[in-house]
Write a protein that holds these residues in place. Structure first.
Motif, PDB file in Angstrom:
ATOM      1  N   LYS A   9    -110.012 -58.813 -52.583  1.00  0.00           N
ATOM      2  CA  LYS A   9    -109.491 -57.439 -52.483  1.00  0.00           C
ATOM      3  C   LYS A   9    -110.345 -56.411 -52.676  1.00  0.00           C
ATOM      4  CE  LYS A   9    -105.222 -58.961 -55.420  1.00  0.00           C
ATOM      5  NZ  LYS A   9    -104.566 -58.662 -56.871  1.00  0.00           N
ATOM      6  N   SER A  10    -111.293 -56.666 -53.212  1.00  0.00           N
ATOM      7  CA  SER A  10    -112.441 -55.421 -53.089  1.00  0.00           C
ATOM      8  C   SER A  10    -112.906 -55.141 -51.833  1.00  0.00           C
ATOM      9  CB  SER A  10    -113.462 -55.739 -54.071  1.00  0.00           C
ATOM     10  OG  SER A  10    -114.797 -54.884 -54.016  1.00  0.00           O
ATOM     11  N   LEU A  11    -113.239 -56.305 -50.971  1.00  0.00           N
ATOM     12  CA  LEU A  11    -113.684 -56.181 -49.831  1.00  0.00           C
ATOM     13  C   LEU A  11    -112.749 -55.430 -48.683  1.00  0.00           C
ATOM     14  CD1 LEU A  11    -115.366 -59.486 -49.289  1.00  0.00           C
ATOM     15  CD2 LEU A  11    -116.702 -57.378 -49.444  1.00  0.00           C
ATOM     16  N   LEU A  12    -111.640 -55.754 -48.642  1.00  0.00           N
ATOM     17  CA  LEU A  12    -110.473 -55.127 -48.089  1.00  0.00           C
ATOM     18  C   LEU A  12    -110.165 -53.772 -48.260  1.00  0.00           C
ATOM     19  CD1 LEU A  12    -107.727 -57.955 -48.248  1.00  0.00           C
ATOM     20  CD2 LEU A  12    -108.753 -56.962 -46.302  1.00  0.00           C
ATOM     21  N   MET A  13    -110.288 -53.416 -49.701  1.00  0.00           N
ATOM     22  CA  MET A  13    -110.372 -51.797 -50.003  1.00  0.00           C
ATOM     23  C   MET A  13    -111.648 -51.072 -49.456  1.00  0.00           C
ATOM     24  SD  MET A  13    -108.999 -52.364 -54.225  1.00  0.00           S
ATOM     25  CE  MET A  13    -108.734 -50.635 -54.377  1.00  0.00           C
ATOM     26  N   GLU A  14    -112.897 -51.839 -49.555  1.00  0.00           N
ATOM     27  CA  GLU A  14    -113.977 -51.035 -49.098  1.00  0.00           C
ATOM     28  C   GLU A  14    -113.878 -51.036 -47.433  1.00  0.00           C
ATOM     29  OE1 GLU A  14    -117.711 -53.324 -49.539  1.00  0.00           O
ATOM     30  OE2 GLU A  14    -117.419 -52.992 -51.881  1.00  0.00           O
ATOM     31  N   LYS A  15    -113.053 -51.868 -46.659  1.00  0.00           N
ATOM     32  CA  LYS A  15    -112.801 -51.658 -45.269  1.00  0.00           C
ATOM     33  C   LYS A  15    -111.895 -50.631 -45.178  1.00  0.00           C
ATOM     34  CE  LYS A  15    -113.785 -56.291 -43.150  1.00  0.00           C
ATOM     35  NZ  LYS A  15    -113.038 -57.428 -42.558  1.00  0.00           N
ATOM     36  N   GLU A  16    -110.732 -50.605 -45.950  1.00  0.00           N
ATOM     37  CA  GLU A  16    -109.881 -49.486 -45.689  1.00  0.00           C
ATOM     38  C   GLU A  16    -110.439 -48.049 -46.008  1.00  0.00           C
ATOM     39  OE1 GLU A  16    -105.741 -48.123 -47.958  1.00  0.00           O
ATOM     40  OE2 GLU A  16    -106.336 -50.251 -48.049  1.00  0.00           O
ATOM     41  N   LEU A  17    -111.184 -48.092 -46.916  1.00  0.00           N
ATOM     42  CA  LEU A  17    -111.966 -46.836 -47.492  1.00  0.00           C
ATOM     43  C   LEU A  17    -112.831 -46.340 -46.279  1.00  0.00           C
ATOM     44  CD1 LEU A  17    -112.289 -44.602 -49.427  1.00  0.00           C
ATOM     45  CD2 LEU A  17    -114.251 -46.026 -50.415  1.00  0.00           C
ATOM     46  N   ASP A  18    -113.705 -47.179 -45.589  1.00  0.00           N
ATOM     47  CA  ASP A  18    -114.350 -47.015 -44.426  1.00  0.00           C
ATOM     48  C   ASP A  18    -113.569 -46.755 -43.304  1.00  0.00           C
ATOM     49  OD1 ASP A  18    -116.805 -47.811 -45.964  1.00  0.00           O
ATOM     50  OD2 ASP A  18    -117.055 -49.611 -45.055  1.00  0.00           O
ATOM     51  N   ALA A  19    -112.454 -47.316 -43.136  1.00  0.00           N
ATOM     52  CA  ALA A  19    -111.748 -46.782 -41.837  1.00  0.00           C
ATOM     53  C   ALA A  19    -111.181 -45.575 -42.212  1.00  0.00           C
ATOM     54  CB  ALA A  19    -110.559 -47.835 -41.658  1.00  0.00           C
ATOM     55  N   ARG A  20    -110.547 -45.171 -43.284  1.00  0.00           N
ATOM     56  CA  ARG A  20    -110.208 -43.907 -43.700  1.00  0.00           C
ATOM     57  C   ARG A  20    -111.426 -42.852 -43.611  1.00  0.00           C
ATOM     58  NH1 ARG A  20    -105.702 -44.297 -48.446  1.00  0.00           N
ATOM     59  NH2 ARG A  20    -104.359 -45.754 -47.427  1.00  0.00           N
ATOM     60  N   LYS A  21    -112.617 -42.981 -43.876  1.00  0.00           N
ATOM     61  CA  LYS A  21    -113.537 -42.276 -43.784  1.00  0.00           C
ATOM     62  C   LYS A  21    -113.939 -42.027 -42.256  1.00  0.00           C
ATOM     63  CE  LYS A  21    -116.452 -42.997 -48.246  1.00  0.00           C
ATOM     64  NZ  LYS A  21    -117.340 -43.536 -48.620  1.00  0.00           N
ATOM     65  N   SER A  22    -113.977 -43.000 -41.362  1.00  0.00           N
ATOM     66  CA  SER A  22    -114.187 -42.487 -40.063  1.00  0.00           C
ATOM     67  C   SER A  22    -113.245 -41.949 -39.269  1.00  0.00           C
ATOM     68  CB  SER A  22    -114.410 -44.106 -39.527  1.00  0.00           C
ATOM     69  OG  SER A  22    -113.355 -44.793 -39.245  1.00  0.00           O
ATOM     70  N   VAL A  23    -111.893 -42.031 -40.023  1.00  0.00           N
ATOM     71  CA  VAL A  23    -110.611 -41.332 -39.380  1.00  0.00           C
ATOM     72  C   VAL A  23    -110.836 -39.698 -39.699  1.00  0.00           C
ATOM     73  CG1 VAL A  23    -108.203 -40.881 -39.461  1.00  0.00           C
ATOM     74  CG2 VAL A  23    -109.003 -43.082 -39.054  1.00  0.00           C
ATOM     75  N   SER A  24    -111.113 -39.754 -41.092  1.00  0.00           N
ATOM     76  CA  SER A  24    -111.163 -38.254 -41.412  1.00  0.00           C
ATOM     77  C   SER A  24    -112.537 -37.634 -40.767  1.00  0.00           C
ATOM     78  CB  SER A  24    -111.247 -38.113 -42.739  1.00  0.00           C
ATOM     79  OG  SER A  24    -112.723 -38.831 -43.427  1.00  0.00           O
ATOM     80  N   GLN A  25    -113.669 -38.288 -40.609  1.00  0.00           N
ATOM     81  CA  GLN A  25    -114.948 -37.512 -39.833  1.00  0.00           C
ATOM     82  C   GLN A  25    -114.708 -37.449 -38.406  1.00  0.00           C
ATOM     83  OE1 GLN A  25    -118.157 -40.394 -40.490  1.00  0.00           O
ATOM     84  NE2 GLN A  25    -118.541 -39.591 -42.698  1.00  0.00           N
ATOM     85  N   GLY A  26    -113.702 -38.137 -38.035  1.00  0.00           N
ATOM     86  CA  GLY A  26    -113.240 -38.075 -36.659  1.00  0.00           C
ATOM     87  C   GLY A  26    -112.314 -36.709 -36.383  1.00  0.00           C
ATOM     88  N   ARG A  27    -111.510 -36.206 -37.394  1.00  0.00           N
ATOM     89  CA  ARG A  27    -111.022 -35.080 -37.276  1.00  0.00           C
ATOM     90  C   ARG A  27    -111.691 -33.749 -37.262  1.00  0.00           C
ATOM     91  NH1 ARG A  27    -105.860 -36.594 -41.272  1.00  0.00           N
ATOM     92  NH2 ARG A  27    -104.876 -38.533 -40.142  1.00  0.00           N
ATOM     93  N   LYS A  28    -112.822 -33.891 -37.924  1.00  0.00           N
ATOM     94  CA  LYS A  28    -113.783 -32.723 -38.243  1.00  0.00           C
ATOM     95  C   LYS A  28    -114.546 -32.113 -37.154  1.00  0.00           C
ATOM     96  CE  LYS A  28    -114.403 -33.332 -43.144  1.00  0.00           C
ATOM     97  NZ  LYS A  28    -115.533 -33.615 -44.233  1.00  0.00           N
TER      98      LYS A  28
END
Length: 115
Positions: free
Chosen positions: A96-115
């Motif tokens: 679960k922790s690894l999945l959450m880390e992957k999801e967090l990394d994906a959200r970070k990359s999406v939010s950085q792509g918007r900037k």
């Protein structure tokens, strides 16, 4: 003179003078007994056992009708089951922790792509 000089022979370190972190040595015997609960009383031992067929058994017979070896095997099985359950829980939490880390990394990359 040696080829490499004293490069590979380091100087000897002086011996450590470790100070004790315990303050037990500063208490007298009565203070140790009161403060640290070191007064255990007189030890007693019950030696009513006999050695028979390569095993120690109580002189009054078996221990409550249950073989001690069977008790230990049952307890060992229970402890092994508990360890297996804990390992399963640990594996699930790690996944679960690894999945959450992957999801967090994906959200970070999406939010950085918007900037």
């Amino acid at each position: 003179m040696p080829l490499f000089g004293s490069m590979f022979s380091p100087k000897k370190m002086p011996p450590w003078k470790s100070a004790s972190l315990s303050n037990l040595h500063s208490f007298d015997q009565s203070t140790q007994e009161v403060e640290l609960g070191l007064d255990y009383g007189i030890p007693t031992v019950n030696l009513e056992k006999k050695f028979e067929n390569g095993r120690w058994i109580p002189e009054t017979g078996s221990s409550g009708g249950v073989d001690r070896r069977e008790q230990l095997e049952e307890e060992n099985s229970l402890l092994q089951l508990k360890v297996d359950i804990l390992l399963d829980m640990f594996s699930e939490t790690t996944a679960k922790s690894l999945l959450m880390e992957k999801e967090l990394d994906a959200r970070k990359s999406v939010s950085q792509g918007r900037k």
